[in-house]
Design a protein around this motif. Structure first.
Motif, short mmCIF file in Angstrom:
data_model
loop_
_atom_site.label_atom_id
_atom_site.label_comp_id
_atom_site.label_asym_id
_atom_site.label_seq_id
_atom_site.Cartn_x
_atom_site.Cartn_y
_atom_site.Cartn_z
N ASP A 90 41.55 39.59 40.72
CA ASP A 90 40.18 39.95 40.26
C ASP A 90 39.14 39.48 41.08
OD1 ASP A 90 42.11 41.30 38.23
OD2 ASP A 90 41.99 38.79 36.83
N ARG A 91 39.04 38.62 41.89
CA ARG A 91 37.65 37.98 42.13
C ARG A 91 38.02 38.61 43.38
NH1 ARG A 91 38.09 32.66 43.03
NH2 ARG A 91 38.19 33.29 44.82
N THR A 92 39.10 38.76 44.15
CA THR A 92 38.55 39.40 45.47
C THR A 92 38.90 40.59 45.09
OG1 THR A 92 39.80 37.67 46.36
CG2 THR A 92 39.89 39.37 47.68
N SER A 93 38.90 41.82 44.67
CA SER A 93 39.01 43.02 44.12
C SER A 93 38.30 43.43 43.94
CB SER A 93 40.18 43.39 43.34
OG SER A 93 39.98 44.84 43.59
N ALA A 94 37.75 42.71 43.93
CA ALA A 94 36.14 42.77 43.65
C ALA A 94 35.07 42.90 44.44
CB ALA A 94 35.23 42.25 42.25
N ALA A 95 34.84 41.59 44.78
CA ALA A 95 34.35 41.86 45.94
C ALA A 95 34.78 42.17 47.55
CB ALA A 95 34.64 40.49 46.43
N ILE A 96 35.86 42.96 47.72
CA ILE A 96 36.17 44.18 48.36
C ILE A 96 35.22 45.46 47.77
CG2 ILE A 96 37.70 45.86 49.35
CD1 ILE A 96 39.29 42.56 49.36
N GLU A 97 35.70 45.40 46.70
CA GLU A 97 34.86 46.97 46.30
C GLU A 97 32.97 46.49 46.35
OE1 GLU A 97 34.63 49.87 42.38
OE2 GLU A 97 36.05 48.38 42.07
N ALA A 98 33.13 46.13 46.21
CA ALA A 98 31.01 45.39 45.84
C ALA A 98 30.82 45.86 47.52
CB ALA A 98 30.91 44.37 45.81
N SER A 99 31.89 44.93 48.61
CA SER A 99 31.06 44.76 50.14
C SER A 99 31.80 46.48 50.71
CB SER A 99 31.53 43.83 50.75
OG SER A 99 31.27 42.53 50.07
N LEU A 100 32.42 46.69 50.62
CA LEU A 100 32.92 47.69 51.87
C LEU A 100 33.26 49.12 50.64
CD1 LEU A 100 35.94 46.13 53.34
CD2 LEU A 100 33.62 46.76 54.03
N GLY A 101 32.39 49.05 49.26
CA GLY A 101 32.70 50.22 48.92
C GLY A 101 34.21 50.91 48.32
N LEU A 102 35.22 50.31 48.38
CA LEU A 102 36.63 50.50 48.58
C LEU A 102 37.12 49.95 46.91
CD1 LEU A 102 37.95 49.19 51.74
CD2 LEU A 102 37.29 51.54 51.56
N GLU A 103 37.42 50.93 45.84
CA GLU A 103 37.55 51.40 45.22
C GLU A 103 39.11 50.38 44.78
OE1 GLU A 103 39.01 55.74 43.52
OE2 GLU A 103 36.38 54.69 42.28
N ARG A 104 39.65 50.13 43.88
CA ARG A 104 40.42 49.46 43.78
C ARG A 104 41.33 51.13 43.14
NH1 ARG A 104 42.11 44.66 39.81
NH2 ARG A 104 41.87 46.20 38.05
N ARG A 105 42.58 51.49 44.04
CA ARG A 105 43.10 52.25 43.45
C ARG A 105 44.33 52.13 42.54
NH1 ARG A 105 43.35 56.07 47.17
NH2 ARG A 105 41.11 56.56 48.45
N ARG A 106 45.12 50.55 42.50
CA ARG A 106 46.01 50.52 42.07
C ARG A 106 46.52 49.29 41.45
NH1 ARG A 106 52.32 50.49 42.27
NH2 ARG A 106 52.04 49.62 44.52
N LEU A 107 46.85 49.11 40.21
CA LEU A 107 47.29 46.95 40.50
C LEU A 107 48.34 47.68 40.12
CD1 LEU A 107 46.72 44.46 39.54
CD2 LEU A 107 45.62 45.51 36.98
N ARG A 108 49.28 46.17 40.41
CA ARG A 108 50.95 46.86 40.34
C ARG A 108 50.41 45.00 39.35
NH1 ARG A 108 55.41 44.60 43.51
NH2 ARG A 108 57.21 45.16 42.40
N GLU A 109 51.25 45.14 38.11
CA GLU A 109 51.90 43.59 37.61
C GLU A 109 53.25 43.13 37.25
OE1 GLU A 109 47.93 41.58 35.33
OE2 GLU A 109 48.22 43.76 34.41
N THR A 110 53.72 42.27 37.38
CA THR A 110 55.56 41.15 37.51
C THR A 110 55.53 40.14 36.52
OG1 THR A 110 56.36 41.55 39.29
CG2 THR A 110 55.97 43.51 39.08
N TYR A 111 56.72 39.88 36.33
CA TYR A 111 56.81 38.75 35.80
C TYR A 111 56.06 37.92 36.77
CZ TYR A 111 57.82 40.57 31.40
OH TYR A 111 59.15 41.48 30.47
#
Length: 210
Positions: free
Chosen positions: A97-118
């Motif tokens: 979550d922290r890194t994803s938010a930093a990429i969006e803030a720094s580069l303007g690239l929104e998170r397209r998808r989140l994949r969560e498994t066990y």
């Protein structure tokens, strides 16, 4: 600083020799492997992925410790192994979550998808599509974030290259390229490059998306 919609991947810096990549069928020119949506730059003999270069920013920046520099698009080359483009660059992080938010803030690239498994949590950000006419039909490279709590800090970990004929590549280089297998992405297959290839980082080949 958000870079806006013109943020395209331009370069990925890899520590490896040009001879090693050329032996696997890549065309290298002055240490640069030009692909349709970005280039691999062989910048040092020290193994590993370094900074990435992108268009659309004016000064070097950092996304949660990941080094990102301003770079213009580089020229595209044809490759004997059928390499076309970079499907995705893998980032290992202790906090998705922290890194994803930093990429969006720094580069303007929104998170397209989140994949969560066990067993895994992944997030996906996509760069803008290339604009070069020679790259028509190619998509922008994906930044694939993988959460690993044992990772001391976020780091670029590896990359996946799209090739025209993955079976032919494996057949020509069976000692360096593992047999293709079904990929997580539906309808696609992937083949990992063996360590003996000495490419300086984790590399795999993948079939094009349908």
């Amino acid at each position: 600083m958000a870079a806006g919609p013109v943020t395209r991947l331009a370069t990925v810096d890899v520590g490896a020799s040009a001879d090693a990549w050329a032996a696997l069928g890549f065309t290298t020119t002055d240490g640069v492997i030009g692909l349709r949506n970005g280039a691999i730059r062989l910048v040092t003999d020290r193994a590993g992925l370094g900074a990435i270069g992108v268009t659309g920013i004016e000064a070097p920046t950092s996304a949660d410790g990941l080094t990102i520099t301003p770079v213009d698009d580089l020229s595209i080359a044809d490759h004997p192994n059928g390499a076309r483009s970079i499907d995705h660059v893998v980032v290992m992080t202790d906090s998705l979550d922290r890194t994803s938010a930093a990429i969006e803030a720094s580069l303007g690239l929104e998170r397209r998808r989140l994949r969560e498994t066990y067993t895994v949590r992944q997030a996906f950000h996509r760069f803008a599509d290339p604009i070069d006419a020679a790259a028509a039909g190619e998509r922008g490279c994906i930044l694939e974030l993988v959460e690993n709590l044992r990772t001391p800090h976020p780091e670029f970990w590896g990359l996946v290259v799209i090739v025209d004929d993955i079976d032919a590549l494996h057949g020509a280089q069976p000692d360096l390229v593992a047999p293709p297998k079904t990929a997580v992405q539906p309808g696609r297959r992937i083949a990992t490059v063996r360590r003996e290839a000495d490419l300086g980082t984790a590399v795999a080949f993948m079939t094009p998306s349908r």
